[in-house]
Design a protein around this motif. Sequence first.
Motif, short mmCIF file in Angstrom:
data_model
loop_
_atom_site.label_atom_id
_atom_site.label_comp_id
_atom_site.label_asym_id
_atom_site.label_seq_id
_atom_site.Cartn_x
_atom_site.Cartn_y
_atom_site.Cartn_z
N VAL A 1 -1.24 10.53 -7.87
CA VAL A 1 -1.19 10.85 -9.31
C VAL A 1 -2.60 11.02 -9.85
N GLN A 2 -3.50 10.13 -9.46
CA GLN A 2 -4.88 10.20 -9.94
C GLN A 2 -5.56 11.48 -9.44
N LEU A 3 -5.30 11.85 -8.19
CA LEU A 3 -5.90 13.06 -7.64
C LEU A 3 -5.39 14.31 -8.35
N VAL A 4 -4.10 14.34 -8.67
CA VAL A 4 -3.53 15.47 -9.42
C VAL A 4 -4.13 15.51 -10.82
N THR B 1 9.28 12.83 -2.62
CA THR B 1 8.43 13.50 -1.62
C THR B 1 6.95 13.35 -1.95
N VAL B 2 6.65 12.84 -3.14
CA VAL B 2 5.26 12.62 -3.53
C VAL B 2 4.89 11.17 -3.19
N GLY B 3 3.64 10.92 -2.88
CA GLY B 3 3.22 9.57 -2.52
C GLY B 3 3.49 9.31 -1.05
N ALA B 4 3.56 8.02 -0.69
CA ALA B 4 3.77 7.63 0.71
C ALA B 4 5.25 7.37 0.92
N ARG C 1 0.82 -1.20 0.00
CA ARG C 1 0.00 0.00 0.00
C ARG C 1 0.86 1.26 0.00
N LEU C 2 2.14 1.15 0.39
CA LEU C 2 3.04 2.31 0.29
C LEU C 2 3.22 2.70 -1.17
N ASN C 3 3.38 1.71 -2.04
CA ASN C 3 3.52 1.98 -3.48
C ASN C 3 2.21 2.46 -4.08
N LYS C 4 1.13 1.86 -3.64
CA LYS C 4 -0.19 2.17 -4.20
C LYS C 4 -0.56 3.63 -3.97
N LYS C 5 -0.08 4.21 -2.86
CA LYS C 5 -0.45 5.58 -2.53
C LYS C 5 0.04 6.56 -3.59
N LEU C 6 1.19 6.28 -4.20
CA LEU C 6 1.69 7.16 -5.26
C LEU C 6 0.68 7.24 -6.39
N TYR C 7 0.11 6.11 -6.79
CA TYR C 7 -0.85 6.10 -7.89
C TYR C 7 -2.12 6.87 -7.52
N ASN D 1 -0.79 -4.61 -13.51
CA ASN D 1 -2.16 -4.80 -13.03
C ASN D 1 -2.95 -3.50 -12.96
N VAL D 2 -2.30 -2.43 -12.51
CA VAL D 2 -2.99 -1.16 -12.32
C VAL D 2 -2.46 -0.15 -13.33
N LYS D 3 -3.30 0.29 -14.25
CA LYS D 3 -2.90 1.26 -15.26
C LYS D 3 -3.20 2.67 -14.77
N PHE D 4 -2.27 3.57 -15.04
CA PHE D 4 -2.51 4.96 -14.68
C PHE D 4 -2.06 5.83 -15.82
N ASN D 5 -2.50 7.07 -15.82
CA ASN D 5 -2.20 7.98 -16.90
C ASN D 5 -0.73 8.39 -16.87
N GLU D 6 0.00 8.07 -17.94
CA GLU D 6 1.43 8.33 -17.96
C GLU D 6 1.73 9.82 -17.97
#
Length: 679
Positions: free
Chosen positions: A103-106, A471-474, A94-100, A338-343
């Motif tokens: 990113v989605q919120l931005v 500094t971004v994400g968890a 979940r530490l990695n997941k927080k970055l995504y 598994n989880v796609k996000f906007n590049e």
Amino acid sequence: MFGKDSSMKTLAIILLLLFALYTVLLVLKDSDEESSRPSFPPVKLYNDVCKSPECITLAHHLHNWRDISVDPCQDFYRAACGKYTEESLAEGGRLNKKLYIVVQLVQDFLHKNLPSSSKSENAMTLFYRKCEEQKFLNATEVRMNNSKEMLQMINRIGRWPIVDKLLSNMASLGFKYFGIFSVKTMSNFLIIDQDSSRLTISPVDIEKFLVSILTVNGIKPDPQSIQTDVKNILNFDKELAEIKSSPLNYLPLSELQQNISNVDFEKIIRSYMNPKRSRENWESIRNKTFVKVSSYFFNKTRNIDTILTKTPKRTIANYLIFRFILSLSEPQFPQTTNVKFNECALKVVYWFPLPSIRIFVRNYFEKGNLEIASNMVEDIKKSFLEVFEESTWLQDSTKQRAKKKVEMMRKVVGYPKVFEAPGALDKFFESLNLSENDSYFTIRAKVAQFSYQHQLDYIASLLPMDPDFRTVGARAYYKPGENLLLLSPGILDDPFIDSTFPKYAKIASIGQLIGHEIGHGFDPTGRGFDENGFKKDWWTPEDSAEYDRRAQCLIDKFNEYDDPVYRRNLNGNVTIGEIAADVIGLDLSWRNFKKVDLSKEPSIFGFEDENPDKLFFHLTALNWCSGKETMPLAERLTEPHPSHIFRVNGIFSNFKQFAKAFNCPVGSPMNPEKKCDLF
């Protein structure tokens, strides 16, 4: 026959009635005795139940990620995280997941395209829009236009024979890996070092690449001349790579400049800076610029200076220009399977970390968490002072210096308060001039140049927070050169911490992470820096030797660990810094947990009757729950962070309080006879 059976039945009934009467008399007797004893109310473990949405999510993780079929004393990672992959599609924990999530919120914010007077937000919006638009352009036309703009940039940096001017012009465009040397930021220092990156492209591919650039720009290539130049470029790169060195220390820039006559390092460094702040920045940075001491720079007979002296300037210039061309390529950003996000959104966050944090904080962040975390940092620091005070082997002089280092450790929790003011970042974006008419290629080059300027502003102490993507994400990290602890806003947010969480859950969720980073100040590397961030040996020789002996115990523990994924032992010498910090962090978190008055705290839904000590370890383990290990063995052997499985099983099994909480037999996997203790 029937008469005999009837008599037997009557006798059996009489005996049963007599036994029942005897039982009743015994109960009445016990009842009389109980009434004569003093009565006590049942112990109330918790006060009420936390039913906020955030607490329900936490309860969901605790319930659904654990595998109750696994004995915690055999494999606590599987017991706590065995079903994580059934509940989460994200690779990593979940530490990695927080970055995504950030990113989605931005991205959501950018999609709103709200009018803004903020220069940083407008720059982000334009970057994002140009990146998205390029996806729908003809790929061939994009490559041709990029080649034309590339040649324009090459013309701006100049050509041979004035190599020194070439270097400073490249620096003015943010170029830092010259092949000949590199100029990198490290914490709050600027480091000049041998550039270890080498050219791995074949001669044929280089020739094709150069011919295509010239052809697109209407320049007729000379195949023979290009072939000769490419051969000389690769030979020069090979010669640079042949100087092997193992840097052991650092010297100030002045020492380097006295030894190297072919390169004006001050001119190069000043070229990176915002022209409006060049003088101010240089006065601060000159004393923070160091060179790694190695034969590459300081060998008397063969070093970088002797190589530059004998190499034709045309070859040096062609080499520098070709490396510059390669640097203009789009950096690759990892995409999970598994989880796609906007590049494009990820690129915005990468190049604009501080404005991204500001957007997240202003629009999505619960600011009350800052005070909670700040107080926790201070509590954990106090616990560390207790550790040193209780140490039976540290001599008093070392003990007092260790305590002083903890007391003087600075912190940035979430973000500096000055960022809250409207337009707080805009004065640092005055040199970034993006235009609607710029292509995405040009915008990206301008932003890359500006990004390095931003980093130098931080080293010069003009920018209050490191413009680092981490500094971004968890994220949480410690900078030994500044004796500084930084907790990013992402790690101070749900699901790690929330104002509605019981206090013990807050500590268990992020206490080890905070203690871990504080502990880096006393790992085998961090302990070599003093309270002011200067590299200095402040330990007595006896204490230093004893520390190394105790650290070796942890190294041996990792070396002897039979990793269940790789089916072999790994290298504890590589991971000792992280293992030591994990051991310290778990101890400090536990100490704070045991100071909580549980009777004043709510329980977690579904865990009202759970043993609090067991719950602490389950909550702490949640941060390391992750999917199947995918790192190749060769990479794992050089990775300083141990696997998530070891960070639970290896670290918790070294902690006697874990074995006590779960009543693990001595000699079981989670309660080995031999344990290691640093302090």
